[in-house]
Design an enzyme around this catalytic site. Structure first.
Site, PDB file in Angstrom:
ATOM      1  N   GLY A 283       0.886  -1.151   0.041  1.00 55.35           N
ATOM      2  CA  GLY A 283       0.073   0.118   0.035  1.00 55.35           C
ATOM      3  C   GLY A 283       0.893   1.467  -0.152  1.00 55.35           C
ATOM      4  O   GLY A 283       1.851   1.318   0.636  1.00 55.35           O
ATOM      5  N   VAL A 284       0.547   2.072  -0.914  1.00 56.64           N
ATOM      6  CA  VAL A 284       1.191   3.591  -0.808  1.00 56.64           C
ATOM      7  C   VAL A 284       0.175   4.398  -0.453  1.00 56.64           C
ATOM      8  O   VAL A 284      -0.901   4.598  -1.188  1.00 56.64           O
ATOM      9  CB  VAL A 284       1.772   3.691  -2.251  1.00 56.64           C
ATOM     10  CG1 VAL A 284       2.484   5.090  -2.293  1.00 56.64           C
ATOM     11  CG2 VAL A 284       2.651   2.750  -2.493  1.00 56.64           C
ATOM     12  N   GLY A 285       0.314   5.151   0.676  1.00 60.89           N
ATOM     13  CA  GLY A 285      -0.328   6.291   1.106  1.00 60.89           C
ATOM     14  C   GLY A 285       0.409   7.499   1.068  1.00 60.89           C
ATOM     15  O   GLY A 285       1.446   7.914   0.574  1.00 60.89           O
ATOM     16  N   GLY A 286      -0.405   8.559   1.613  1.00 64.17           N
ATOM     17  CA  GLY A 286       0.405   9.887   1.699  1.00 64.17           C
ATOM     18  C   GLY A 286       1.646   9.871   2.627  1.00 64.17           C
ATOM     19  O   GLY A 286       2.566  10.441   2.583  1.00 64.17           O
ATOM     20  N   PHE A 287       1.615   8.916   3.557  1.00 66.71           N
ATOM     21  CA  PHE A 287       2.811   8.458   4.320  1.00 66.71           C
ATOM     22  C   PHE A 287       3.940   7.819   3.802  1.00 66.71           C
ATOM     23  O   PHE A 287       5.076   7.927   4.134  1.00 66.71           O
ATOM     24  CB  PHE A 287       2.349   7.613   5.419  1.00 66.71           C
ATOM     25  CG  PHE A 287       1.807   6.137   4.915  1.00 66.71           C
ATOM     26  CD1 PHE A 287       2.755   5.376   4.953  1.00 66.71           C
ATOM     27  CD2 PHE A 287       0.862   5.848   4.296  1.00 66.71           C
ATOM     28  CE1 PHE A 287       2.658   3.962   4.681  1.00 66.71           C
ATOM     29  CE2 PHE A 287       0.483   4.575   3.825  1.00 66.71           C
ATOM     30  CZ  PHE A 287       1.215   3.548   4.083  1.00 66.71           C
ATOM     31  N   GLY A 288       3.815   7.179   2.692  1.00 65.40           N
ATOM     32  CA  GLY A 288       4.722   6.090   1.887  1.00 65.40           C
ATOM     33  C   GLY A 288       4.314   5.021   1.721  1.00 65.40           C
ATOM     34  O   GLY A 288       3.316   4.972   0.970  1.00 65.40           O
TER      35      GLY A 288
ATOM     36  N   ASP B  61     -11.586  10.039  10.657  1.00 71.69           N
ATOM     37  CA  ASP B  61     -11.096  10.254   9.301  1.00 71.69           C
ATOM     38  C   ASP B  61     -11.647   9.159   8.445  1.00 71.69           C
ATOM     39  O   ASP B  61     -11.015   8.148   7.928  1.00 71.69           O
ATOM     40  CB  ASP B  61      -9.797  10.078   9.316  1.00 71.69           C
ATOM     41  CG  ASP B  61      -8.940  10.452   7.973  1.00 71.69           C
ATOM     42  OD1 ASP B  61      -9.733  11.178   7.222  1.00 71.69           O
ATOM     43  OD2 ASP B  61      -7.892  10.279   7.725  1.00 71.69           O
TER      44      ASP B  61
HETATM   45  N1  LIG Z   1      -3.710  -3.868   7.775  1.00 71.12           N
HETATM   46  C1  LIG Z   1      -3.605  -3.440   6.353  1.00 71.12           C
HETATM   47  N2  LIG Z   1      -3.691  -4.367   5.772  1.00 71.12           N
HETATM   48  C2  LIG Z   1      -3.607  -4.351   4.354  1.00 71.12           C
HETATM   49  N3  LIG Z   1      -3.341  -3.019   3.597  1.00 71.12           N
HETATM   50  C3  LIG Z   1      -3.476  -2.107   4.606  1.00 71.12           C
HETATM   51  C4  LIG Z   1      -3.518  -2.241   6.274  1.00 71.12           C
HETATM   52  N4  LIG Z   1      -3.324  -0.998   6.654  1.00 71.12           N
HETATM   53  C5  LIG Z   1      -3.148  -0.107   5.688  1.00 71.12           C
HETATM   54  N5  LIG Z   1      -3.129  -0.637   4.179  1.00 71.12           N
HETATM   55  C6  LIG Z   1      -3.036  -0.042   3.108  1.00 71.12           C
HETATM   56  O1  LIG Z   1      -2.153   0.761   3.266  1.00 71.12           O
HETATM   57  C7  LIG Z   1      -3.095   2.174   2.817  1.00 71.12           C
HETATM   58  C8  LIG Z   1      -2.816   3.389   3.638  1.00 71.12           C
HETATM   59  O2  LIG Z   1      -2.799   2.880   4.792  1.00 71.12           O
HETATM   60  P1  LIG Z   1      -3.235   4.013   6.134  1.00 71.12           P
HETATM   61  O3  LIG Z   1      -4.398   4.732   5.742  1.00 71.12           O
HETATM   62  O4  LIG Z   1      -3.246   3.383   7.381  1.00 71.12           O
HETATM   63  O5  LIG Z   1      -1.874   4.803   6.000  1.00 71.12           O
HETATM   64  P2  LIG Z   1      -1.789   6.464   5.857  1.00 71.12           P
HETATM   65  O6  LIG Z   1      -0.445   6.646   6.255  1.00 71.12           O
HETATM   66  O7  LIG Z   1      -2.787   6.935   6.724  1.00 71.12           O
HETATM   67  O8  LIG Z   1      -2.011   6.502   4.401  1.00 71.12           O
HETATM   68  P3  LIG Z   1      -2.908   7.726   3.694  1.00 71.12           P
HETATM   69  O9  LIG Z   1      -2.050   8.856   3.927  1.00 71.12           O
HETATM   70  O10 LIG Z   1      -2.862   7.431   2.418  1.00 71.12           O
HETATM   71  O11 LIG Z   1      -4.348   7.937   4.352  1.00 71.12           O
HETATM   72  C9  LIG Z   1      -4.578   1.717   2.946  1.00 71.12           C
HETATM   73  O12 LIG Z   1      -5.323   2.336   2.182  1.00 71.12           O
HETATM   74  C10 LIG Z   1      -4.572   0.323   2.531  1.00 71.12           C
HETATM   75  O13 LIG Z   1      -4.575   0.099   1.084  1.00 71.12           O
END
Ligand SMILES: Nc1ncnc2c1ncn2[C@@H]1O[C@H](COP(=O)(O)OP(=O)(O)OP(=O)(O)O)[C@@H](O)[C@H]1O
Length: 633
Positions: A57-62, A186
């Protein structure tokens, strides 16, 4: 949780220095984590070891990585890893550690008779150096796909039954979480993940607790430092003021539910997302007249459960504990009404004709959409159609096309252009395109828009994963709402909630919308469903009428649509006059010609074959997937 990432140093310019401490995250700025190579082993605080697998998974965080306990084979955990200075992972970790212990989750399930609960928990946590930078990591169970993927794949909607089931499941999670004194703040499709493994598809998990915070039980005190926190599309009015409340979580859920039903929220339509204060104002206006606002968003009928839920939210006080049972019941009732069981795998496939994919209320639950209900009665229950079916025009359509062309040739160049644009052939071209191209054409081409119903436009292509959390200069924020009220404010008509009716393509002629009092749909032998539009019985002279109806065709059904006039000897004044340039104006004109008798006919035929011989009536069974509804302003 979306955040603003610090720009990374360009590759090759300045490699990350060994042992350089992670810079302290500035306000709203978070360091991006270093990439963790596959096979790396992290050791947690309890000395457990976790092998890093592929990025999932790639999010805003990495990135987030699949992980497996050293010595085991299955990558059934994930590791979320961020630089130490990043606040949200710290918040998330502490939330899990304090409030989401597996035992507590089990107890909650037992107490509430739940087989499963969409509440994640933490398996381990620790610190690690990656490329010389200190990172914090948490290990959690691995879940499946996030539902934003289905939402996007379905053209920004989810099946109605699934929306209600998700609502119930998220209310369960809220109830657990609120029981610990925290709010999530959120919720959105990208933060809801399906379970993995056997039975996993039946349960959705709410993740990302980076914005979790204690909710207030005392006075309502706006906090400039926290104003507008959340994901701007869905964050609540209280969150815009920086106040964490339980009703705020419900409101956020409500905005999501509305979006999942396939409509665009007004502040998205109006492109206000860059200015949180404007979004805030729009939400205030929206909630102040929730009934009217929802009517505007769902012109074909407001889903009763959504309306009931949103009304409930508007009536809550800021420190009130939500009545979770009452809220769940709203959605359970709605599920019953549409005949969707609240069990089994969550279904993300948009099906032909249920109220779900048409944004109408379940039968019998809404005051609106009587025509839709009538229409539903004549639908046959099963439709097996393919998204690849081909649309083609019938003979009558082509004949009408020729006739319109002839009439248009007599008219002014502008009228000619408009008539040509509105011609069935032009529409046919649009219909022949792929679903995506069709959508694009309807969005962009004036002719397609002219033929399209006047209702709020579809969402744009921005992916939900791009949704940003916004923080703004508190000085610009509007005044606090003050202590929340128990009763809704007087209704103020809001521009934000009114759908815009596109002007007809007439030069200078102002169109008056006049909605037909009744539209009936009946089956007919020979594979056709005929919709008779009982159009304005006594058309007034020298007026332009436009009748708007909405044709709902499910994603996997293709139909032929004929707007047909009865043949007659009289000349085609309709198409030759400026007022008659829109298809609807033509339809009205046909009514006039028949002396007020409702004669406009819209034929729908579903095209079944995968070949091009779709105009063959033999291949055109009734079209139960097509519903005609009166468009209501
Ligand atoms: N427990 C998990 N199992 C599988 N995939 C996950 C899990 N937790 C997170 N992900 C994947 O990683 C993505 C980002 O996770 P999360 O929202 O917790 O991180 P974030 O840093 O807050 O990201 P963002 O900034 O994009 O919201 C999720 O949308 C999902 O696709």
């Amino acid at each position: 949780m979306p955040r603003v990432a610090k720009p990374k140093v360009a590759a090759g310019t300045a490699p990350a220095k060994k042992a350089a401490p992670a810079k302290k995250a500035k306000k709203n700025m978070y360091d991006m984590p270093e990439k963790v190579p596959e096979g790396t082993v992290f050791t947690d605080l309890a000395k457990g070891q976790w092998r890093i697998g592929p990025s999932i998974g790639v999010g805003g965080f990495g990135e987030i990585y699949a992980a497996c306990k050293v010595g085991e084979k299955n990558y059934d955990a994930v590791v979320k890893c961020e630089p130490h200075g990043n606040g949200p992972l710290f918040v998330e970790m502490h939330f899990y550690l304090r409030n989401a212990k597996l035992d507590d989750i089990k107890q909650f399930k037992q107490k509430n008779g739940l087989k499963s609960l969409g509440m994640p928990y933490i398996l381990a946590n620790g610190s690690v150096e990656v490329n010389g930078q200190k990172h914090r990591f948490i290990v959690m169970p691995r879940y499946g796909s996030d539902i934003s993927k289905f939402f996007v794949a379905n053209g920004k909607r989810l099946p109605e039954g699934t929306v209600y089931r998700l609502a119930i499941q998220m209310l369960d999670v809220y109830q657990f979480m609120h029981g610990t004194g925290y709010v999530h703040a959120d919720l959105k499709a990208a933060n809801i993940l399906l379970g993995l493994g056997k039975g996993g598809g039946a349960q959705a998990y709410l993740v990302d607790f980076g914005l979790a915070s204690h909710y207030t039980t005392g006075d309502f005190k706006p906090d400039p430092k926290k104003m507008h926190n959340g994901t701007i599309e869905y964050t609540s009015r209280d969150a815009h003021l920086g106040v964490a409340t339980r009703r705020s979580d419900l409101e956020i859920l409500g905005y999501n539910l509305i979006a999942w039903m396939g409509v665009e929220l007004p502040w998205e339509t109006q492109k206000l997302l860059d200015v949180p204060q404007k979004v805030q104002k729009a939400k205030e206006a929206f909630m102040d007249d929730i009934v009217g606002s929802l009517k505007s968003l769902f012109p074909r009928g407001v889903p009763a459960a959504i309306e009931e839920f949103m009304k409930y939210v508007t009536k809550m006080t800021h420190n009130q504990e939500p009545d979770y049972d009452k809220c769940r019941l709203m959605f359970q009732k709605a599920l019953k009404q549409i005949g969707v069981p609240n069990s089994g795998d969550l279904d993300f496939k948009i099906k032909p004709q249920t109220s779900s994919n048409n944004n109408i209320s379940p039968p019998g639950t809404s005051k609106a959409a009587p025509a839709a209900r009538r229409a539903k009665k004549v639908e046959s229950p099963v439709v097996n159609s393919s998204i690849d079916e081909i649309i083609s025009a019938s003979d009558e359509e082509e004949e009408e096309e020729k006739r319109i062309k002839r009439a248009a040739m007599k008219a002014s160049p502008a009228a000619r252009r408009a008539a040509m644009k509105a011609s069935p052939i032009a529409r046919k071209a649009v219909m022949k395109a792929s679903p995506a191209a069709r959508k694009a054409a309807i969005k962009t081409s004036p002719e397609a828009r002219g033929a399209a119903p006047a209702f709020p436009k579809k969402r744009d292509a921005a992916s939900p994963t791009n949704q940003k959390r916004v923080k703004t200069d508190p000085d610009l924020s509007p005044k606090p709402r003050g202590t929340p009220k128990a009763s809704p404010k007087p209704q103020t008509p809001s521009a934000t909630t009114q759908p815009k009716t596109p002007k007809p393509h007439t030069s200078g002629a102002s169109a008056k919308l006049n909605f037909s009092p009744a539209i009936s749909l009946r089956g007919r032998p020979g594979g056709k469903t005929v919709v008779n539009d009982d159009l304005t019985p006594n058309p007034r002279s020298k007026k332009t009428y436009e009748f708007n109806f909405e044709l709902d065709v499910s994603m996997d059904a293709n139909v032929i649509v004929n707007v047909k006039r009865k043949r007659k000897a009289a000349k085609d004044q309709a198409a030759a006059t400026p007022e008659s340039r829109t298809p609807s104006a033509r339809s009205i004109a046909s009514s006039k010609e028949e002396g007020g008798t409702p004669v406009t006919r819209v034929n729908f035929r579903k095209v079944n074959g995968h070949d091009d011989s779709s105009s063959s009536p033999a291949k055109s069974p009734r079209t139960p997937v097509v519903t005609l509804r009166k468009y209501q302003r």
